[in-house]
Motif scaffolding. Structure first.
Motif, short mmCIF file in Angstrom:
data_model
loop_
_atom_site.label_atom_id
_atom_site.label_comp_id
_atom_site.label_asym_id
_atom_site.label_seq_id
_atom_site.Cartn_x
_atom_site.Cartn_y
_atom_site.Cartn_z
N PHE A 42 0.83 -1.21 0.00
CA PHE A 42 0.00 0.00 0.00
C PHE A 42 0.86 1.25 0.00
O PHE A 42 0.65 2.18 -0.81
CB PHE A 42 -0.91 -0.03 1.24
N LEU A 43 1.85 1.31 0.88
CA LEU A 43 2.70 2.49 0.99
C LEU A 43 3.57 2.68 -0.25
O LEU A 43 3.74 3.80 -0.73
CB LEU A 43 3.58 2.39 2.24
N GLY A 44 4.12 1.58 -0.76
CA GLY A 44 4.97 1.68 -1.94
C GLY A 44 4.23 2.20 -3.14
O GLY A 44 4.72 3.07 -3.89
N GLN A 45 3.02 1.69 -3.35
CA GLN A 45 2.22 2.14 -4.48
C GLN A 45 1.79 3.60 -4.31
O GLN A 45 1.89 4.40 -5.25
CB GLN A 45 0.99 1.24 -4.63
N ALA A 46 1.30 3.93 -3.13
CA ALA A 46 0.82 5.30 -2.89
C ALA A 46 1.95 6.31 -3.07
O ALA A 46 1.75 7.39 -3.65
CB ALA A 46 0.21 5.40 -1.49
#
Length: 238
Positions: A42-46
């Protein structure tokens, strides 16, 4: 709709042809449960999405000689970079390395970004406005699954994206040029399919079953409703 593995860009032409390939408001909150990706994904994509918006807008700044357009683009680019850096800070707080967290998604999200760059600047401005709006909405919804980390990211994504001047530029073009109005309306409709593919690909299962589809249907319905409001604000039909 873009083929995620094979897509080609058509060269610009004066004949206005498309290349071949707001927020959720009071939308019902959906518990994604096992459908949501892990927090690292989630964090990497965002984080990488925001960096991509910054890069696309920065390229437009370099390409335009008009100072008003440079100002409009710089505000939006700056807002995207601020969000990117804020999410990177959240990643570091978790003891993770931002570049390592983003790298697995770089190729896929770059492919999406390049596939949604238009042959003309107004198309690309519209691409950022539509795709960033929809995906920010989607990741805000996902954020509810990640406790305090998710709350931090939601607050970051809620910060103003400073795209109002870009919207003014697009609206002025639409009002002055019927041919561009038609082109941009078709272009926006094409963007929706590509953007929804990105959102679906962020979910944990490779394929959603019937029950899973029912769980996420309210979110995608809300994404489309928010998209329709953005289109109406531009003076375009969705």
């Amino acid at each position: 709709m873009v083929n995620w593995k094979f897509w080609r860009r058509r060269p610009p032409a004066r004949i206005l042809r498309l290349r071949s390939r707001g927020d959720l408001g009071d939308a019902t909150r959906v518990a994604f449960e096992e459908l949501a990706p892990d927090a690292t994904t989630f964090l990497g994509q965002a984080a990488y999405l925001q960096l991509g918006y910054f890069e696309t807008l920065s390229r437009l700044i370099r390409a335009t000689p008009d100072l008003d357009e440079k100002e409009a683009l710089s505000l939006a680019a700056g807002a995207a970079l601020v969000k990117h850096r804020a999410i990177v800070d959240v990643i570091r707080e978790r003891g993770e390395v931002p570049s390592e967290i983003m790298r697995p998604f770089q190729a896929q999200l770059d492919e999406f970004r390049w596939a949604t760059i238009g042959a003309r600047p107004r198309e690309t401005m519209l691409s950022v406005h539509i795709t960033a709006g929809m995906l920010d909405d989607f990741y805000r919804t996902l954020a509810a699954e990640y406790g305090d980390t998710g709350r931090k990211v939601a607050r970051i994504l809620n910060v103003d994206s400073d795209r109002e001047l870009i919207v003014d530029l697009i609206r002025a073009t639409i009002e002055a040029d019927d041919e561009m109005r038609s082109l941009l309306s078709m272009w926006a409709r094409r963007l929706v399919g590509d953007t929804l593919l990105v959102a679906r690909a962020a979910l944990r299962p490779q394929r959603l079953g019937v029950d899973d589809e029912k769980k996420v249907e309210p979110v995608f319905t809300a994404l489309m409703a928010a998209h329709a409001r953005r289109m109406d604000a531009l003076g375009l039909s969705s």
